[in-house]
Design a protein around this motif. Structure first.
Motif, PDB file in Angstrom:
ATOM      1  N   GLN A 327      45.791  50.590  43.063  1.00 29.10           N
ATOM      2  CA  GLN A 327      44.837  50.204  44.106  1.00 29.10           C
ATOM      3  C   GLN A 327      45.354  50.581  45.490  1.00 29.10           C
ATOM      4  O   GLN A 327      44.611  51.090  46.334  1.00 29.10           O
ATOM      5  CB  GLN A 327      44.579  48.697  44.011  1.00 29.10           C
ATOM      6  CG  GLN A 327      43.472  48.192  44.915  1.00 29.10           C
ATOM      7  CD  GLN A 327      43.973  47.735  46.263  1.00 29.10           C
ATOM      8  OE1 GLN A 327      45.159  47.436  46.427  1.00 29.10           O
ATOM      9  NE2 GLN A 327      43.084  47.686  47.237  1.00 29.10           N
ATOM     10  N   GLU A 330      45.162  54.384  45.959  1.00 29.52           N
ATOM     11  CA  GLU A 330      43.797  54.813  46.252  1.00 29.52           C
ATOM     12  C   GLU A 330      43.396  54.433  47.676  1.00 29.52           C
ATOM     13  O   GLU A 330      42.678  55.183  48.348  1.00 29.52           O
ATOM     14  CB  GLU A 330      42.821  54.179  45.250  1.00 29.52           C
ATOM     15  CG  GLU A 330      42.932  54.707  43.827  1.00 29.52           C
ATOM     16  CD  GLU A 330      42.540  56.163  43.722  1.00 29.52           C
ATOM     17  OE1 GLU A 330      41.730  56.627  44.553  1.00 29.52           O
ATOM     18  OE2 GLU A 330      43.047  56.847  42.814  1.00 29.52           O
ATOM     19  N   SER A 334      42.245  57.033  50.544  1.00 31.73           N
ATOM     20  CA  SER A 334      41.016  56.817  51.321  1.00 31.73           C
ATOM     21  C   SER A 334      41.296  56.889  52.815  1.00 31.73           C
ATOM     22  O   SER A 334      40.482  57.419  53.592  1.00 31.73           O
ATOM     23  CB  SER A 334      40.406  55.450  50.971  1.00 31.73           C
ATOM     24  OG  SER A 334      40.033  55.399  49.617  1.00 31.73           O
ATOM     25  N   SER A 426      40.433  46.581  39.876  1.00 30.13           N
ATOM     26  CA  SER A 426      41.384  46.459  40.985  1.00 30.13           C
ATOM     27  C   SER A 426      42.245  47.702  41.154  1.00 30.13           C
ATOM     28  O   SER A 426      42.861  47.885  42.201  1.00 30.13           O
ATOM     29  CB  SER A 426      42.279  45.237  40.778  1.00 30.13           C
ATOM     30  OG  SER A 426      43.175  45.427  39.692  1.00 30.13           O
ATOM     31  N   SER A 428      41.015  50.630  41.375  1.00 26.61           N
ATOM     32  CA  SER A 428      40.186  51.544  42.183  1.00 26.61           C
ATOM     33  C   SER A 428      40.161  52.953  41.610  1.00 26.61           C
ATOM     34  O   SER A 428      39.817  53.901  42.302  1.00 26.61           O
ATOM     35  CB  SER A 428      40.677  51.592  43.642  1.00 26.61           C
ATOM     36  OG  SER A 428      40.595  50.320  44.236  1.00 26.61           O
ATOM     37  N   SER A 429      40.532  53.091  40.346  1.00 30.76           N
ATOM     38  CA  SER A 429      40.530  54.396  39.680  1.00 30.76           C
ATOM     39  C   SER A 429      39.263  54.525  38.840  1.00 30.76           C
ATOM     40  O   SER A 429      39.036  53.716  37.923  1.00 30.76           O
ATOM     41  CB  SER A 429      41.770  54.543  38.791  1.00 30.76           C
ATOM     42  OG  SER A 429      41.665  55.668  37.946  1.00 30.76           O
ATOM     43  N   PHE A 512      32.339  48.501  45.198  1.00 35.02           N
ATOM     44  CA  PHE A 512      33.128  49.671  44.783  1.00 35.02           C
ATOM     45  C   PHE A 512      32.235  50.884  44.556  1.00 35.02           C
ATOM     46  O   PHE A 512      32.567  52.004  44.961  1.00 35.02           O
ATOM     47  CB  PHE A 512      33.908  49.332  43.513  1.00 35.02           C
ATOM     48  CG  PHE A 512      34.689  50.487  42.940  1.00 35.02           C
ATOM     49  CD1 PHE A 512      35.815  50.963  43.591  1.00 35.02           C
ATOM     50  CD2 PHE A 512      34.288  51.094  41.759  1.00 35.02           C
ATOM     51  CE1 PHE A 512      36.537  52.028  43.071  1.00 35.02           C
ATOM     52  CE2 PHE A 512      35.000  52.151  41.233  1.00 35.02           C
ATOM     53  CZ  PHE A 512      36.132  52.622  41.891  1.00 35.02           C
ATOM     54  N   GLN A 515      31.091  53.046  47.503  1.00 38.19           N
ATOM     55  CA  GLN A 515      32.081  53.923  48.123  1.00 38.19           C
ATOM     56  C   GLN A 515      32.269  55.233  47.365  1.00 38.19           C
ATOM     57  O   GLN A 515      33.003  56.108  47.821  1.00 38.19           O
ATOM     58  CB  GLN A 515      33.436  53.192  48.208  1.00 38.19           C
ATOM     59  CG  GLN A 515      33.382  51.894  48.997  1.00 38.19           C
ATOM     60  CD  GLN A 515      34.662  51.091  48.885  1.00 38.19           C
ATOM     61  OE1 GLN A 515      35.591  51.477  48.181  1.00 38.19           O
ATOM     62  NE2 GLN A 515      34.729  49.971  49.596  1.00 38.19           N
TER      63      GLN A 515
END
Length: 710
Positions: A327, A330, A334, A426, A428-429, A512, A515
């Motif tokens: 997370q 990532e 970002s 969590s 974020s993948s 999520f 985004q």
């Protein structure tokens, strides 16, 4: 001869035709002169006037434009002359300014004078002063400025290196601004890159030491490597935010990209060392390698000695740390995308080939995190299956249950599924989240579905092997019956839990998904839909299990009472009809039998499963009762008696379920109508165009057979 006569006739009419053509031509000419000639004359005059006006305008415009061109040429020459004079004056000012600035160590001012000198065209300036008294001084000025340029470059390089060595950030920033003014932009970018890399290295070591000193509790120690990565990313983010405005102001907007590439290489090295330390300390790769062995079957591992294998609860700590590392990585990527987007666009506008997605995708950190997520998926899937299998293995027995009971492992399994999927969120993948959604769907469809289906199947197989004759009479061992009831409840609750889980996940995923790009968003939604579709698998278990329970256990006893319908005469007198009203020989016994059989199911099945069972049982009852009817004979009173029996049965079944079942008795109700007719002709009042709102479920053949029962 006939042809010759026709030719002679044509020749004779030639004179007449010619006269008519001449007359027609005169008429047209007169008409033209009378009506159109004046207008044409006016048009010609106006055209001539317009032509003259246009020619005059063109001449005037040509004269004006020629004068404008002359003025523009004169203006350009004046500007050029003024620029040359300014260049000569600036040259002298640069010589004086550089010397004065160097004496007082005002290197910024000296660099500004050198920058102005570098913008001058030496040949043009010398050509301006040729054959004048200034010719010699101009040549000397250029020589002095070249010497000053080299001297200032040496000073700036030396001062910068000294500032770096002494850690003087203010001086470093001061001299970084000077490099572009001296035409050393590329060297300046290289020095910035080296300096920032050294800053990351030095400060990161200090951060790690500070982190190690403040980690005093066990909870933070479990996240130490995720915290290390976070410290690294925060350090790099602060450095980029600090130096990006400086670089973009003095070096140009697109020049931040190569500096970030250099920073990213340092980030790759530091992050790789953290990941390697994590793998060694947590034995992460060895653990993943152990669970990937093809000879190991996940469910079978539960039955082994717990001392022979790792406690899967320990994996929970490792998985949390991996999710946190992913997370935060990532989040760092970002940050790079957000801060460098304008720089990439500027670099492309200048003809560069900068590609931000390529920079992130091809960096070593990205590759390391992809490998880490791949191993995370394998370990998370193992953890999910192992805990699920444990929960199933610890389920309680089904003896002497009270109320509509479900197995405790149903809630446990969905708690684990939600926990694992949310943990994957969590990370974020996108790949990790999609894989875990698919793994959850596979676990439910293959493993858990097999357990519930197997319990129902084994219960009926075990019951038939214990007592085949008992099965034919609707008997099943009590423990096996309770197993079937609980399993049906488990399947029904599982189906509902899947829908609820997916709705909760949609809420969790909403921010999520907003985004993501369209492809990634579609991928996650597709995986989520596949998980939701597994609900149908457990609905099928409920339907098939309830059908088998109805046909194999409930209906055999009820069928015995329905078959008794044939032995009860429906070709009766009025006395018998009155006697049936006091002592019903059929329907009350049937209702009593049904009531006794369904009572235990009403207590132990969920409301939805019980209603489904009643619906299936009603289908079987109507089919068996219809078969019995067509094997009986009736008179008018018998038809009336059957109508009373049918109403009593419908009323009873309606009272025990929340579902509407009257529609299932539509065929029997229409048979009762036919049996209550005074004569055959009355059927025409109900059939065909006279049917009105009544929708006949009986075919013409069924109607004829029903009429033949009277």
């Amino acid at each position: 001869q006939q042809l010759n006569q026709q030719l002679d006739s044509c020749l004779e009419s030639q004179v007449e035709v010619s006269q008519k053509l001449t007359s027609l031509q005169d008429v047209v000419f007169n008409e033209f002169n009378m009506y159109y000639r004046p207008k044409v004359d006016y048009l010609i005059k106006d055209t001539v006037k317009l032509d003259g006006l246009i020619k005059h305008t063109c001449e005037l415009a040509e004269n004006v434009s020629s004068k404008v061109r002359i003025l523009d040429l004169a203006k350009n020459r004046v500007n050029s002359a003024m620029k040359r004079v300014d260049d000569v004056l600036d040259l002298k000012n640069c010589v004086d300014g550089v010397q004065s600035a160097l004496k007082v160590e005002d290197y910024e001012q000296a660099a500004a004078h050198i920058n102005r000198y570098l913008s001058l065209d030496e040949n043009l300036v010398k050509a301006t002063t040729i054959d004048s008294a200034e010719e010699g001084s101009v040549g000397g000025a250029f020589l002095l400025l070249r010497e000053a340029e080299e001297h200032l470059k040496g000073i700036v390089n030396e001062k910068f290196d000294t500032a770096v060595s002494s850690g003087n950030a203010v001086e470093v920033e001061r001299f970084l601004k000077i490099f572009p003014l001296l035409g050393m932009k590329e060297r300046g970018k290289r020095k910035i890159s080296q300096y920032l890399k050294s800053q990351i290295s030095d400060h990161y070591k200090q951060h790690i030491e500070d982190l190690a000193s403040i980690v005093t509790n066990e909870q933070r120690e479990k996240m130490i490597y995720a915290d290390m990565l976070m410290k690294l990313y925060e350090l790099i983010a602060k450095i980029i935010e600090k130096y990006q405005p400086l670089v973009e102001t003095y070096y140009g907007l697109g020049n931040m990209i190569p500096i970030v590439q250099a920073i990213q290489r340092e980030c790759d090295n530091r992050a790789s060392s953290v990941l390697k330390a994590f793998e060694n300390s947590r034995k992460f790769n060895l653990t993943v390698l152990g669970i990937k062995k093809p000879s190991k079957n996940i469910p079978d591992r539960v039955s082994k000695n717990p001392n022979e294998r790792s406690d899967v609860r320990e994996f929970d700590v490792i998985l949390n740390e991996v999710a946190a590392m992913s997370q935060r990585s990532e989040l760092y990527f970002s940050f790079l995308r957000r801060n460098l987007q304008n720089a990439v666009e500027a670099a492309k506008a200048e003809g560069g080939d900068a590609d931000l997605s390529l920079l992130i995708r091809d960096c070593e950190l990205s590759h390391k995190m992809q490998d880490l997520i791949g191993n995370y998926i394998a370990l998370e899937n193992f953890y999910m299956q192992e805990i699920t299998t444990k929960a199933v293995g610890l389920s309680q027995s089904y003896d002497n249950i009270a109320g509509a009971v479900t197995s405790s492992y149903v809630d446990d399994i969905f708690f684990i599924l939600k926990k694992c999927i949310r943990r994957s969120l969590s990370t974020s993948s996108v790949d990790g989240i999609g894989a875990m959604l698919n793994n959850a769907a596979t676990l439910l469809t293959n493993y858990f579905n097999g357990i519930l289906s197997g319990k129902i199947k084994s219960s009926f197989i075990a019951g038939s092997s214990i007592d085949l004759s008992g099965m034919l009479q609707g008997k099943l061992q009590p423990a096996l019956t309770e197993t079937v009831k609980v399993t049906l409840n488990d399947a029904e609750v599982t189906s509902e839990n899947i829908i609820k889980l997916c709705k909760d996940l949609e809420v969790d995923f909403r921010t999520f998904l907003d985004q993501l790009d369209n492809n990634s968003r579609h991928k996650i939604k597709s995986c989520l839909n596949e998980l939701s579709d597994t609900s149908n698998v457990f609905k099928t278990i409920v339907n098939n299990g309830s059908t088998q329970l109805c046909v194999s256990v409930i209906m055999p006893k009820i069928k015995i009472h329905i078959d008794g319908f044939i032995s009860v005469s429906h070709d009766i007198t009025e006395d018998v009809f009155n006697n049936y009203e006091m002592n019903d020989p059929f329907v009350q016994n049937l209702i009593s039998c049904i009531s006794q059989d369904i009572q235990t199911y009403k207590e132990h099945l969920s409301a939805a499963n019980f209603d489904l069972l009643i619906s299936l049982m009603t289908n079987e009852i109507t089919t068996e009762l219809e078969n019995a009817i067509f094997r009986s004979t009736f008179n008018r009173l018998g038809g009336l008696q059957f109508d009373k029996e049918l109403r009593a049965l419908v009323s009873f079944l309606t009272s025990v379920t929340q579902w509407t079942i009257r529609d299932k008795f539509a065929r029997l109700s229409q048979i009762a109508i036919i049996l209550n007719l005074e004569n055959v002709n009355e059927i025409l009042d109900y059939w065909g165009v006279n049917a009105g709102p009544l929708a006949w479920r009986l075919t013409p053949a069924d109607v004829r057979n029903s009429l033949m029962l009277r």
